[in-house]
Design a protein around this motif. Structure first.
Motif, PDB file in Angstrom:
ATOM      1  N   CYS A  29      48.579  22.281  22.758  1.00 36.95           N
ATOM      2  CA  CYS A  29      47.122  22.244  22.660  1.00 36.95           C
ATOM      3  C   CYS A  29      46.579  20.932  23.215  1.00 36.95           C
ATOM      4  O   CYS A  29      47.305  19.941  23.323  1.00 36.95           O
ATOM      5  CB  CYS A  29      46.701  22.423  21.197  1.00 36.95           C
ATOM      6  SG  CYS A  29      44.934  22.758  21.015  1.00 36.95           S
ATOM      7  N   ARG A  48      47.616  22.267  32.606  1.00 39.67           N
ATOM      8  CA  ARG A  48      47.539  23.729  32.611  1.00 39.67           C
ATOM      9  C   ARG A  48      48.693  24.306  33.417  1.00 39.67           C
ATOM     10  O   ARG A  48      49.007  23.826  34.481  1.00 39.67           O
ATOM     11  CB  ARG A  48      46.198  24.191  33.200  1.00 39.67           C
ATOM     12  CG  ARG A  48      44.995  23.679  32.420  1.00 39.67           C
ATOM     13  CD  ARG A  48      43.713  24.320  32.935  1.00 39.67           C
ATOM     14  NE  ARG A  48      43.728  25.744  32.706  1.00 39.67           N
ATOM     15  CZ  ARG A  48      43.436  26.656  33.635  1.00 39.67           C
ATOM     16  NH1 ARG A  48      43.090  26.280  34.841  1.00 39.67           N
ATOM     17  NH2 ARG A  48      43.479  27.943  33.351  1.00 39.67           N
ATOM     18  N   GLY A  78      44.012  33.697  21.892  1.00 43.54           N
ATOM     19  CA  GLY A  78      44.048  32.539  21.002  1.00 43.54           C
ATOM     20  C   GLY A  78      45.498  32.235  20.707  1.00 43.54           C
ATOM     21  O   GLY A  78      46.280  32.054  21.634  1.00 43.54           O
ATOM     22  N   GLU A  82      45.924  26.177  22.619  1.00 48.77           N
ATOM     23  CA  GLU A  82      44.672  26.373  23.343  1.00 48.77           C
ATOM     24  C   GLU A  82      44.917  27.388  24.466  1.00 48.77           C
ATOM     25  O   GLU A  82      45.650  27.113  25.422  1.00 48.77           O
ATOM     26  CB  GLU A  82      44.191  25.021  23.914  1.00 48.77           C
ATOM     27  CG  GLU A  82      43.082  25.108  24.926  1.00 48.77           C
ATOM     28  CD  GLU A  82      41.864  25.878  24.435  1.00 48.77           C
ATOM     29  OE1 GLU A  82      41.410  25.669  23.306  1.00 48.77           O
ATOM     30  OE2 GLU A  82      41.367  26.720  25.218  1.00 48.77           O
ATOM     31  N   PRO A  83      44.289  28.571  24.398  1.00 47.74           N
ATOM     32  CA  PRO A  83      44.621  29.630  25.359  1.00 47.74           C
ATOM     33  C   PRO A  83      44.248  29.290  26.805  1.00 47.74           C
ATOM     34  O   PRO A  83      44.887  29.772  27.731  1.00 47.74           O
ATOM     35  CB  PRO A  83      43.829  30.840  24.855  1.00 47.74           C
ATOM     36  CG  PRO A  83      42.784  30.289  23.957  1.00 47.74           C
ATOM     37  CD  PRO A  83      43.342  29.032  23.372  1.00 47.74           C
ATOM     38  N   LEU A  84      43.232  28.451  26.986  1.00 49.97           N
ATOM     39  CA  LEU A  84      42.807  28.162  28.363  1.00 49.97           C
ATOM     40  C   LEU A  84      43.772  27.221  29.075  1.00 49.97           C
ATOM     41  O   LEU A  84      43.650  27.005  30.286  1.00 49.97           O
ATOM     42  CB  LEU A  84      41.381  27.587  28.375  1.00 49.97           C
ATOM     43  CG  LEU A  84      40.315  28.443  27.685  1.00 49.97           C
ATOM     44  CD1 LEU A  84      38.926  27.884  27.938  1.00 49.97           C
ATOM     45  CD2 LEU A  84      40.387  29.903  28.139  1.00 49.97           C
ATOM     46  N   VAL A 107      37.499  35.195  23.385  1.00 49.04           N
ATOM     47  CA  VAL A 107      38.367  34.041  23.625  1.00 49.04           C
ATOM     48  C   VAL A 107      38.001  32.928  22.646  1.00 49.04           C
ATOM     49  O   VAL A 107      36.849  32.495  22.586  1.00 49.04           O
ATOM     50  CB  VAL A 107      38.229  33.515  25.070  1.00 49.04           C
ATOM     51  CG1 VAL A 107      39.151  32.307  25.284  1.00 49.04           C
ATOM     52  CG2 VAL A 107      38.551  34.604  26.087  1.00 49.04           C
ATOM     53  N   THR A 109      38.384  29.081  21.787  1.00 39.86           N
ATOM     54  CA  THR A 109      38.730  27.884  22.551  1.00 39.86           C
ATOM     55  C   THR A 109      38.124  26.637  21.923  1.00 39.86           C
ATOM     56  O   THR A 109      37.072  26.711  21.288  1.00 39.86           O
ATOM     57  CB  THR A 109      38.246  28.012  24.011  1.00 39.86           C
ATOM     58  OG1 THR A 109      38.526  26.787  24.706  1.00 39.86           O
ATOM     59  CG2 THR A 109      36.756  28.301  24.110  1.00 39.86           C
ATOM     60  N   ASN A 110      38.789  25.505  22.143  1.00 40.37           N
ATOM     61  CA  ASN A 110      38.191  24.249  21.678  1.00 40.37           C
ATOM     62  C   ASN A 110      37.270  23.668  22.754  1.00 40.37           C
ATOM     63  O   ASN A 110      36.726  22.580  22.575  1.00 40.37           O
ATOM     64  CB  ASN A 110      39.269  23.248  21.267  1.00 40.37           C
ATOM     65  CG  ASN A 110      40.180  22.846  22.425  1.00 40.37           C
ATOM     66  OD1 ASN A 110      39.784  22.830  23.575  1.00 40.37           O
ATOM     67  ND2 ASN A 110      41.413  22.496  22.100  1.00 40.37           N
ATOM     68  N   LEU A 123      36.721  32.244  32.652  1.00 46.13           N
ATOM     69  CA  LEU A 123      36.309  32.554  31.285  1.00 46.13           C
ATOM     70  C   LEU A 123      35.055  33.435  31.266  1.00 46.13           C
ATOM     71  O   LEU A 123      34.831  34.189  30.314  1.00 46.13           O
ATOM     72  CB  LEU A 123      36.052  31.249  30.510  1.00 46.13           C
ATOM     73  CG  LEU A 123      35.753  31.386  29.025  1.00 46.13           C
ATOM     74  CD1 LEU A 123      36.907  32.067  28.281  1.00 46.13           C
ATOM     75  CD2 LEU A 123      35.473  30.017  28.399  1.00 46.13           C
ATOM     76  N   VAL A 129      32.771  34.479  23.830  1.00 45.28           N
ATOM     77  CA  VAL A 129      33.515  33.220  23.820  1.00 45.28           C
ATOM     78  C   VAL A 129      33.162  32.488  22.525  1.00 45.28           C
ATOM     79  O   VAL A 129      31.983  32.381  22.160  1.00 45.28           O
ATOM     80  CB  VAL A 129      33.178  32.365  25.064  1.00 45.28           C
ATOM     81  CG1 VAL A 129      33.829  30.989  24.964  1.00 45.28           C
ATOM     82  CG2 VAL A 129      33.670  33.087  26.320  1.00 45.28           C
ATOM     83  N   PRO A 131      33.629  29.032  21.121  1.00 47.71           N
ATOM     84  CA  PRO A 131      34.033  27.635  21.209  1.00 47.71           C
ATOM     85  C   PRO A 131      33.841  26.923  19.880  1.00 47.71           C
ATOM     86  O   PRO A 131      32.987  27.301  19.073  1.00 47.71           O
ATOM     87  CB  PRO A 131      33.063  27.065  22.254  1.00 47.71           C
ATOM     88  CG  PRO A 131      31.845  27.910  22.127  1.00 47.71           C
ATOM     89  CD  PRO A 131      32.267  29.261  21.623  1.00 47.71           C
TER      90      PRO A 131
END
Ligand code: SF4
Length: 327
Positions: A29, A48, A78, A82-84, A107, A109-110, A123, A129, A131
């Motif tokens: 993450c 990434r 998720g 962190e999925p992204l 999704v 995400t942080n 995204l 989404v 966040p």
């Protein structure tokens, strides 16, 4: 089949009955939040890459759809990190839509990686989404989210605004309050100025309802939570998803029920009542599966967080939380 990347379903206060997809498969993450309910981050990074290939995730999802196929309110990217961070998350969104055309793709995400235009573009394919942004005060952000070097609340806030201007779907913003860490008046003042700029479709102000990664993470008092909700215009009355079809234990073997239960608590500790709600199984079937799993080491019980709770906390008579996640 033992699922590695598909987990749940879990009952989410914001999404209803949600099937999770784990895009990192390990605690990787850009943050190491005090309150993380899947445990401490093992790899803190902003690098990434294809931590899990999209094909592996989508093959499992197609198998789940064919063999379990419960009605869902959402399929949600998720999981344990962190999925992204996964460079193939866009392919996972497209694939999930192909496999489950009538189920919205969400999704979690942080939001730290939204600083990259390519991430925002990919995204943009999601329906919802979710966040998180817990503090706009530097020291608080550092204390509650423990981010990788270079991740700042200002950059995250600006990236979120850029995403809002490009994204036609729904944004559900979450602010999680930890007592004495990010519940300051200054944070409330800054978030109050930020939220109208972001124009989220809903805001959820929550606090600890499950055990977090660090024992110092404590819930804020209920009065404080309610005040923050009023001040940030949180829509806390939105109904939980509408899927009503129960999963009939009669159609499943004991082994399959154990797998569903274990799978659901792998990323999220839950009580018997929460598990029954999430899976659609009866409390009796859930309890029976947990008894067997407890004896064989497949799940363990863990303590509930200290302090007051948000809306999803179990009551005392619900008994302990069960987990199969990392310690
Ligand atoms: S709560 Fe989310 S952002 Fe924070 S450490 Fe856990 S997975 Fe990462």
């Amino acid at each position: 089949m033992k699922y590695k990347y598909v987990f749940g379903p879990v009952l989410s206060g914001r999404l209803g009955r949600s099937l999770g997809l784990d895009l990192t498969s390990a605690p990787i993450c850009t943050m190491d939040c005090l309150y993380c309910e899947v445990g401490r981050t093992a790899v803190l990074t902003t690098e990434r890459k294809a931590y899990v290939p999209a094909k592996a995730i989508l093959d499992e999802l197609a198998h789940w759809q064919e063999h379990v196929g419960l009605p869902l309110d959402a399929v949600t990217l998720g999981g344990s990190g962190e999925p992204l961070l996964n460079t193939e998350f866009g392919e996972v969104i497209r694939g999930a839509r192909r496999i489950m055309p009538s189920v919205p793709v969400a999704v979690l995400t942080n939001a730290s990686l939204l600083v990259e235009p390519e991430v925002r573009r990919e995204l943009g394919q999601a329906d919802i989404v979710l966040p998180s942004l817990d503090s706009l005060v530097d020291e608080e952000f550092a204390a509650v989210n423990r981010p990788a070097p270079g991740v700042t609340p200002q950059a995250v806030a600006e990236a979120l605004l850029a995403f809002r201007s490009e994204f036609a779907g729904r944004i559900f913003l979450e602010v999680l309050l930890v007592a004495g860490v990010n519940d300051s008046e200054e944070n409330l003042r800054r978030l109050k100025a930020f939220v109208p700029q972001l124009r989220p479709d809903r805001v959820d102000v929550v606090t600890m309802t499950r055990p977090g990664a660090y024992t110092e993470a404590r819930a804020v008092p209920r009065e404080s939570l309610e005040r923050w909700r009023r001040e940030l215009c949180a829509d806390i009355t939105e109904a939980v998803g509408q899927s009503s079809s129960a999963l009939s234990a009669n159609l499943l073997t004991k082994q399959e029920i154990q797998e569903i239960v274990q799978n659901s608590v792998r990323r999220r500790p839950q009580t018997v009542a929460q598990l029954a709600q999430a899976t659609g199984l009866s409390a009796e079937s859930v309890r029976e599966a947990l008894d067997i799993l407890s004896r064989t080491g497949g799940v363990r019980t863990i303590a509930a967080p200290a302090g007051e709770s948000g809306s999803e906390q179990a009551s005392a008579q619900d008994g302990p939380y069960y987990s199969a996640g990392r310690r």
